[in-house]
Scaffold this motif. Structure first.
Motif, PDB file in Angstrom:
ATOM      1  N   VAL A 151     103.244 -72.274  24.131  1.00  0.00           N
ATOM      2  CA  VAL A 151     103.666 -71.381  23.052  1.00  0.00           C
ATOM      3  C   VAL A 151     105.057 -71.751  22.550  1.00  0.00           C
ATOM      4  N   HIS A 152     105.953 -72.045  23.456  1.00  0.00           N
ATOM      5  CA  HIS A 152     107.343 -72.350  23.123  1.00  0.00           C
ATOM      6  C   HIS A 152     107.521 -73.866  23.043  1.00  0.00           C
ATOM      7  N   THR A 153     107.351 -74.406  21.856  1.00  0.00           N
ATOM      8  CA  THR A 153     107.389 -75.842  21.634  1.00  0.00           C
ATOM      9  C   THR A 153     108.667 -76.459  22.184  1.00  0.00           C
ATOM     10  N   GLY A 154     108.511 -77.569  22.887  1.00  0.00           N
ATOM     11  CA  GLY A 154     109.656 -78.280  23.445  1.00  0.00           C
ATOM     12  C   GLY A 154     109.998 -77.876  24.863  1.00  0.00           C
ATOM     13  N   CYS A 155     109.351 -76.829  25.378  1.00  0.00           N
ATOM     14  CA  CYS A 155     109.609 -76.390  26.749  1.00  0.00           C
ATOM     15  C   CYS A 155     108.913 -77.300  27.741  1.00  0.00           C
ATOM     16  N   LYS A 156     109.570 -77.534  28.851  1.00  0.00           N
ATOM     17  CA  LYS A 156     109.007 -78.283  29.970  1.00  0.00           C
ATOM     18  C   LYS A 156     109.293 -77.497  31.235  1.00  0.00           C
ATOM     19  N   ILE A 157     108.372 -77.538  32.170  1.00  0.00           N
ATOM     20  CA  ILE A 157     108.568 -76.887  33.462  1.00  0.00           C
ATOM     21  C   ILE A 157     108.430 -77.949  34.539  1.00  0.00           C
ATOM     22  N   ILE A 158     109.437 -78.018  35.417  1.00  0.00           N
ATOM     23  CA  ILE A 158     109.368 -78.885  36.590  1.00  0.00           C
ATOM     24  C   ILE A 158     109.460 -77.977  37.807  1.00  0.00           C
TER      25      ILE A 158
ATOM     26  N   CYS B  70     101.069 -77.011  43.200  1.00  0.00           N
ATOM     27  CA  CYS B  70     101.251 -77.640  41.890  1.00  0.00           C
ATOM     28  C   CYS B  70     100.016 -77.438  41.031  1.00  0.00           C
ATOM     29  N   ARG B  71      98.872 -77.644  41.618  1.00  0.00           N
ATOM     30  CA  ARG B  71      97.621 -77.492  40.858  1.00  0.00           C
ATOM     31  C   ARG B  71      97.365 -76.050  40.481  1.00  0.00           C
ATOM     32  N   GLU B  72      97.718 -75.098  41.357  1.00  0.00           N
ATOM     33  CA  GLU B  72      97.588 -73.674  41.017  1.00  0.00           C
ATOM     34  C   GLU B  72      98.488 -73.310  39.842  1.00  0.00           C
ATOM     35  N   MET B  73      99.609 -74.012  39.719  1.00  0.00           N
ATOM     36  CA  MET B  73     100.535 -73.780  38.609  1.00  0.00           C
ATOM     37  C   MET B  73     100.141 -74.591  37.374  1.00  0.00           C
TER      38      MET B  73
ATOM     39  N   LEU C 281     116.375 -84.361  44.208  1.00  0.00           N
ATOM     40  CA  LEU C 281     115.960 -85.186  43.076  1.00  0.00           C
ATOM     41  C   LEU C 281     115.955 -84.370  41.784  1.00  0.00           C
ATOM     42  N   VAL C 282     115.353 -83.192  41.826  1.00  0.00           N
ATOM     43  CA  VAL C 282     115.260 -82.363  40.626  1.00  0.00           C
ATOM     44  C   VAL C 282     116.622 -81.782  40.251  1.00  0.00           C
ATOM     45  N   LYS C 283     117.459 -81.460  41.233  1.00  0.00           N
ATOM     46  CA  LYS C 283     118.824 -80.989  40.931  1.00  0.00           C
ATOM     47  C   LYS C 283     119.622 -82.071  40.216  1.00  0.00           C
ATOM     48  N   ASN C 284     119.495 -83.308  40.670  1.00  0.00           N
ATOM     49  CA  ASN C 284     120.194 -84.406  40.006  1.00  0.00           C
ATOM     50  C   ASN C 284     119.698 -84.581  38.573  1.00  0.00           C
TER      51      ASN C 284
ATOM     52  N   ASP D 258     107.322 -87.322  27.458  1.00  0.00           N
ATOM     53  CA  ASP D 258     105.923 -87.369  27.053  1.00  0.00           C
ATOM     54  C   ASP D 258     105.519 -86.000  26.503  1.00  0.00           C
ATOM     55  N   SER D 259     105.182 -85.930  25.227  1.00  0.00           N
ATOM     56  CA  SER D 259     104.857 -84.653  24.592  1.00  0.00           C
ATOM     57  C   SER D 259     103.564 -84.036  25.123  1.00  0.00           C
ATOM     58  N   ASP D 260     102.729 -84.822  25.800  1.00  0.00           N
ATOM     59  CA  ASP D 260     101.484 -84.290  26.363  1.00  0.00           C
ATOM     60  C   ASP D 260     101.680 -83.662  27.738  1.00  0.00           C
ATOM     61  N   VAL D 261     102.838 -83.873  28.334  1.00  0.00           N
ATOM     62  CA  VAL D 261     103.125 -83.343  29.669  1.00  0.00           C
ATOM     63  C   VAL D 261     104.045 -82.137  29.530  1.00  0.00           C
ATOM     64  N   LEU D 262     103.522 -80.954  29.888  1.00  0.00           N
ATOM     65  CA  LEU D 262     104.299 -79.718  29.769  1.00  0.00           C
ATOM     66  C   LEU D 262     104.791 -79.211  31.119  1.00  0.00           C
ATOM     67  N   ARG D 263     103.999 -79.438  32.164  1.00  0.00           N
ATOM     68  CA  ARG D 263     104.355 -78.981  33.508  1.00  0.00           C
ATOM     69  C   ARG D 263     104.294 -80.154  34.469  1.00  0.00           C
ATOM     70  N   ILE D 264     105.378 -80.355  35.221  1.00  0.00           N
ATOM     71  CA  ILE D 264     105.467 -81.451  36.179  1.00  0.00           C
ATOM     72  C   ILE D 264     105.656 -80.861  37.570  1.00  0.00           C
ATOM     73  N   GLY D 265     104.815 -81.260  38.498  1.00  0.00           N
ATOM     74  CA  GLY D 265     104.938 -80.827  39.874  1.00  0.00           C
ATOM     75  C   GLY D 265     105.477 -81.955  40.731  1.00  0.00           C
ATOM     76  N   VAL D 266     106.559 -81.692  41.466  1.00  0.00           N
ATOM     77  CA  VAL D 266     107.136 -82.661  42.395  1.00  0.00           C
ATOM     78  C   VAL D 266     106.849 -82.123  43.783  1.00  0.00           C
ATOM     79  N   TRP D 267     106.094 -82.877  44.579  1.00  0.00           N
ATOM     80  CA  TRP D 267     105.672 -82.342  45.866  1.00  0.00           C
ATOM     81  C   TRP D 267     105.834 -83.364  46.992  1.00  0.00           C
ATOM     82  N   GLY D 268     105.900 -82.843  48.205  1.00  0.00           N
ATOM     83  CA  GLY D 268     106.034 -83.675  49.400  1.00  0.00           C
ATOM     84  C   GLY D 268     106.522 -82.823  50.557  1.00  0.00           C
ATOM     85  N   MET D 269     106.552 -83.425  51.726  1.00  0.00           N
ATOM     86  CA  MET D 269     106.931 -82.666  52.927  1.00  0.00           C
ATOM     87  C   MET D 269     108.375 -82.165  52.845  1.00  0.00           C
TER      88      MET D 269
END
Length: 119
Positions: free
Chosen positions: A84-91, A100-103, A25-28, A6-17
């Motif tokens: 700024v860096h087109t195509g970059c995604k952060i998880i 996640c929200r602070e980030m 999950l993210v390593k896989n 999704d080109s509108d999503v640049l930063r994804i936060g995966v959270w839980g206990m």
């Protein structure tokens, strides 16, 4: 994968206990992206894994990322920004939705403990 594509999503936060499997999950996902030649994932030319400990050392994280990109790190420089860096995604993974929200994540994915029948 839908969020990564999704080109509108640049930063994804995966959270839980703790211990629920966020990092696994993210390593896989990281391994799949690094080793994939499928058309759905090949638009990620470089995949970077940076570890941030509980005692944040932002300079150390910056150096991990810069080394993977073969860049020199100057004093006062910051981590690449997806805007700024087109195509970059952060998880990122965290125990806390607030982190996640602070980030300024665009999407947050909560990972819950599996029910007995799922596990």
């Amino acid at each position: 994968m839908d969020l990564l594509n999704d080109s509108d999503v640049l930063r994804i936060g995966v959270w839980g206990m703790g211990g629920v499997g966020k990092t696994t999950l993210v390593k896989n996902l990281n391994n799949k992206l690094k080793g994939s030649s499928s058309t759905s994932t090949q638009h990620f030319g470089v995949v970077i894994w940076a570890t941030v400990s509980k005692k944040l050392d932002l300079r150390k994280v910056l150096i991990q990322i810069a080394e993977r990109l073969n860049l020199e790190v100057g004093t006062g420089e910051s981590v690449p920004q997806p805007e700024v860096h087109t195509g970059c995604k952060i998880i990122l993974t965290s125990h806390s939705l607030e982190v996640c929200r602070e980030m300024t994540t665009d999407e947050e994915v909560k990972v819950d403990v599996l029910r007995d029948e799922e596990s």
